[in-house]
Motif scaffolding. Structure first.
Motif, PDB file in Angstrom:
ATOM      1  N   ASP A   1       0.831  -1.333  -0.114  1.00 14.24           N
ATOM      2  CA  ASP A   1       0.030   0.017  -0.210  1.00 14.24           C
ATOM      3  C   ASP A   1       0.662   1.433   0.018  1.00 14.24           C
ATOM      4  O   ASP A   1       0.531   2.244  -0.664  1.00 14.24           O
ATOM      5  CB  ASP A   1      -1.050   0.064   1.258  1.00 14.24           C
ATOM      6  N   LEU A   2       1.842   1.242   0.838  1.00 16.14           N
ATOM      7  CA  LEU A   2       2.920   2.250   0.904  1.00 16.14           C
ATOM      8  C   LEU A   2       3.753   2.579  -0.484  1.00 16.14           C
ATOM      9  O   LEU A   2       3.438   3.709  -1.026  1.00 16.14           O
ATOM     10  CB  LEU A   2       3.812   2.113   1.795  1.00 16.14           C
ATOM     11  N   ILE A   3       3.967   1.475  -1.064  1.00 17.03           N
ATOM     12  CA  ILE A   3       4.720   1.449  -2.471  1.00 17.03           C
ATOM     13  C   ILE A   3       3.664   2.207  -3.544  1.00 17.03           C
ATOM     14  O   ILE A   3       3.939   2.985  -4.494  1.00 17.03           O
ATOM     15  CB  ILE A   3       5.378   0.059  -2.895  1.00 17.03           C
ATOM     16  N   GLY A   4       2.444   1.682  -3.476  1.00 17.27           N
ATOM     17  CA  GLY A   4       1.442   2.197  -4.308  1.00 17.27           C
ATOM     18  C   GLY A   4       1.210   3.614  -4.261  1.00 17.27           C
ATOM     19  O   GLY A   4       0.530   4.392  -5.276  1.00 17.27           O
TER      20      GLY A   4
ATOM     21  N   LEU B   1       9.166   5.450  -4.548  1.00 12.87           N
ATOM     22  CA  LEU B   1       9.651   4.493  -3.504  1.00 12.87           C
ATOM     23  C   LEU B   1      10.241   3.116  -4.380  1.00 12.87           C
ATOM     24  O   LEU B   1      11.185   2.788  -4.097  1.00 12.87           O
ATOM     25  CB  LEU B   1       8.788   4.077  -2.575  1.00 12.87           C
ATOM     26  N   SER B   2       9.448   2.540  -5.136  1.00 11.19           N
ATOM     27  CA  SER B   2       9.773   1.272  -5.643  1.00 11.19           C
ATOM     28  C   SER B   2      11.003   1.353  -6.709  1.00 11.19           C
ATOM     29  O   SER B   2      11.798   0.551  -6.778  1.00 11.19           O
ATOM     30  CB  SER B   2       8.639   0.713  -6.495  1.00 11.19           C
ATOM     31  N   GLY B   3      11.097   2.483  -7.241  1.00 11.59           N
ATOM     32  CA  GLY B   3      12.415   2.789  -8.344  1.00 11.59           C
ATOM     33  C   GLY B   3      13.688   2.657  -7.529  1.00 11.59           C
ATOM     34  O   GLY B   3      14.653   2.345  -8.282  1.00 11.59           O
ATOM     35  N   PHE B   4      13.663   2.999  -6.390  1.00 12.64           N
ATOM     36  CA  PHE B   4      15.099   3.158  -5.583  1.00 12.64           C
ATOM     37  C   PHE B   4      15.399   1.884  -4.855  1.00 12.64           C
ATOM     38  O   PHE B   4      16.547   1.689  -4.162  1.00 12.64           O
ATOM     39  CB  PHE B   4      14.899   4.442  -4.530  1.00 12.64           C
ATOM     40  N   ILE B   5      14.485   0.621  -4.875  1.00 17.62           N
ATOM     41  CA  ILE B   5      14.724  -0.497  -4.308  1.00 17.62           C
ATOM     42  C   ILE B   5      16.181  -1.103  -4.698  1.00 17.62           C
ATOM     43  O   ILE B   5      16.991  -1.444  -3.923  1.00 17.62           O
ATOM     44  CB  ILE B   5      13.618  -1.169  -4.132  1.00 17.62           C
TER      45      ILE B   5
ATOM     46  N   LEU C   1      15.658  -3.235   3.262  1.00 16.80           N
ATOM     47  CA  LEU C   1      14.154  -2.929   2.855  1.00 16.80           C
ATOM     48  C   LEU C   1      13.414  -2.472   4.270  1.00 16.80           C
ATOM     49  O   LEU C   1      12.474  -1.681   4.324  1.00 16.80           O
ATOM     50  CB  LEU C   1      13.393  -4.142   2.226  1.00 16.80           C
ATOM     51  N   LEU C   2      13.699  -3.184   5.567  1.00 14.64           N
ATOM     52  CA  LEU C   2      13.096  -2.946   6.729  1.00 14.64           C
ATOM     53  C   LEU C   2      13.481  -1.531   7.178  1.00 14.64           C
ATOM     54  O   LEU C   2      12.416  -0.691   7.491  1.00 14.64           O
ATOM     55  CB  LEU C   2      13.609  -3.818   7.756  1.00 14.64           C
ATOM     56  N   ILE C   3      14.698  -1.016   6.823  1.00 17.24           N
ATOM     57  CA  ILE C   3      15.117   0.339   7.213  1.00 17.24           C
ATOM     58  C   ILE C   3      14.222   1.296   6.182  1.00 17.24           C
ATOM     59  O   ILE C   3      13.828   2.387   6.831  1.00 17.24           O
ATOM     60  CB  ILE C   3      16.467   0.476   6.983  1.00 17.24           C
ATOM     61  N   TYR C   4      14.345   1.086   4.904  1.00 16.62           N
ATOM     62  CA  TYR C   4      13.546   1.793   4.202  1.00 16.62           C
ATOM     63  C   TYR C   4      12.063   2.083   4.224  1.00 16.62           C
ATOM     64  O   TYR C   4      11.678   3.238   4.432  1.00 16.62           O
ATOM     65  CB  TYR C   4      13.690   1.225   2.702  1.00 16.62           C
ATOM     66  N   PHE C   5      11.538   1.148   4.701  1.00 18.81           N
ATOM     67  CA  PHE C   5      10.156   1.239   4.662  1.00 18.81           C
ATOM     68  C   PHE C   5       9.542   1.705   5.889  1.00 18.81           C
ATOM     69  O   PHE C   5       8.677   2.339   6.275  1.00 18.81           O
ATOM     70  CB  PHE C   5       9.090  -0.057   4.333  1.00 18.81           C
TER      71      PHE C   5
END
Length: 457
Positions: A314-317, A322-326, A444-448
């Motif tokens: 939901d956050l990425i959507g 956000l998704s482009g930097f993963i 990923l945990l830090i990022y989100f």
């Protein structure tokens, strides 16, 4: 360097001519061509031929260099020569081989050939071989040779030199002599150079150095190589639990061992089960078998990152940026961890780092991560603002994530190999693939977590 290059070019020309002569079945000329070369080069050229032809050329070589050449041949070529040799020829080969080379060969050939080798060996050699085979693989006992010269402290220099002349021809080295008592307890060492420049009537006990650096039969490969590196000796004696000398390890065996250890560590760091066979001699099935286990482990472990991403769909959507930097963030974390782990693994292997240095390693990696993290974060922040045209909240989230990911990955990369060593595991398994997987999940945990706090949802 030029000499080495010229030598290589010369060997390549000889190899081409050798293959041409073999194709024309002019074996005698082929033997004449290579018999004047160094034994190592001869073995290398023979290994380039098919095994049956190689065996033919080998048997045509002068008897005095056959044994030396044999010890340098690949295991497949050695097997072919043994299979095609008569019992008399096999006895001649074994008589000229050093014990450590014979044990190495027995560890590589097929079981049916082992029986034949043992039957062709003397009773004394069979006893020694069985003793060697009881030692753990790559321990000091398994690496040593029994071909050394020992002296008694009561000998005069004259007596010692006469003894060396009589016995030294069959020994692997005579540059360092080992002084023992009547029960073969190691008491000291003396160099051949010192004997040659000393008065003939002097006693060995006057010349010997009682402060002997030695290894124990059960010392592991890492300790053996570290001892050679520290002292720079050409040979080191090996004693049993009672202090009785049972053999010596020479520098040529250590060079081979170090090459094998480096190859094994490289394969483990690449998530491949180590194999002693050369790449081109290993079947595709065996190569796949050596790789598939780790690939499955890493693939299954990657489901952790999948679960984390799914949990923040939901956050990425809501924030498409956000998704482009993963991929970039995961790459930064994984690469940072790999850098640290490889340096620490190298330090553990060379003895520069020991397990009790773990706090020093953590502190060092923390300082490195702060420096690297700040630089990466600043570059990312301005890139995201001015080139990607993303909101400042996204730029701040990504930049802070880079700093956190680099810090966590570098500390993990530094401490996990030490933890593996402490648990008696090979630290090489904590290299790139495994560290990268753990770093990806942490990133990923830090990022989100940061995105939820800063951007909000």
């Amino acid at each position: 360097m030029d000499h080495a290059r010229n030598k290589l070019v010369e060997l390549n020309k000889i190899e081409e001519k050798l293959k041409s002569l073999v194709e024309e079945k002019r074996y005698k000329e082929a033997m004449t061509l290579i018999s004047v070369l160094n034994e190592v080069d001869i073995a290398e050229l023979i290994d380039e031929l098919d095994h049956k032809t190689g065996a033919i050329i080998y048997r045509m070589l002068p008897k005095d260099i056959q044994a030396e050449v044999f010890s340098y041949l690949g295991s497949d070529q050695q097997e072919e020569i043994i299979r095609s040799s008569t019992d008399v020829e096999l006895v001649q080969i074994l008589d000229e081989m050093y014990m450590d080379d014979m044990v190495d060969m027995i560890g590589e050939v097929e079981p049916d050939l082992v029986d034949r080798i043992l039957k062709s060996s003397t009773a004394e050699d069979r006893k020694l071989i069985n003793q060697f085979l009881k030692y753990p693989e790559d321990s000091a006992g398994a690496l040593m040779t029994v071909e050394y010269v020992s002296l008694r402290r009561a000998m005069t220099v004259r007596e010692a030199i006469d003894y060396i002349k009589a016995e030294g021809i069959d020994k692997k080295t005579i540059y360092i002599l080992y002084v023992t008592d009547s029960s073969r307890h190691l008491e000291g060492i003396v160099s051949l150079r010192e004997l040659l420049v000393s008065d003939y009537d002097k006693k060995i006990e006057e010349l010997m150095n009682p402060d002997v650096i030695y290894l124990n039969t059960l010392d592991e490969a890492e300790e053996v190589t570290a001892t050679f590196k520290k002292y720079g000796f050409e040979a080191i004696p090996v004693v049993d639990r009672e202090g009785i000398i049972v053999g010596i390890i020479t520098i040529d065996d250590i060079l081979n061992l170090m090459e094998e250890m480096a190859s094994a560590d490289f394969q483990k760091m690449s998530a491949i089960t180590p194999s002693e066979k050369p790449y081109l001699e290993t079947s595709a099935f065996e190569l796949a078998k050596n790789r598939i286990v780790w690939l499955l482990v890493l693939m299954v472990s990657a489901t952790v990152t999948q679960k984390i991403i799914n949990g923040y769909e939901d956050l990425i959507g809501s924030v498409a940026f956000l998704s482009g930097f993963i991929p970039m963030l995961m790459g930064a974390g994984g690469n940072s961890g790999s850098q640290s782990s490889i340096l620490v693994i190298r330090g553990l292997a060379t003895g520069d780092i020991i397990t009790r240095d773990w706090l020093k390693v953590i502190w060092k990696e923390m300082k490195v991560s702060i420096i690297c993290g700040i630089i990466l974060a600043m570059v990312n922040y301005f890139k995201i603002i001015y080139f990607d045209k993303a909101p400042s909240t996204v730029a701040l989230t990504v930049s802070l994530t880079v700093m956190g990911a680099v810090a966590v990955a570098k500390v993990l990369g530094g401490i996990l190999p030490i933890a593996a060593t402490k648990l008696k595991m090979d630290p090489a398994i904590m290299a790139s693939p495994l560290i990268t997987t753990i770093a990806d999940a942490s990133t990923l945990l830090i990022y989100f977590a940061l995105a939820s706090s800063i951007i909000g949802f």
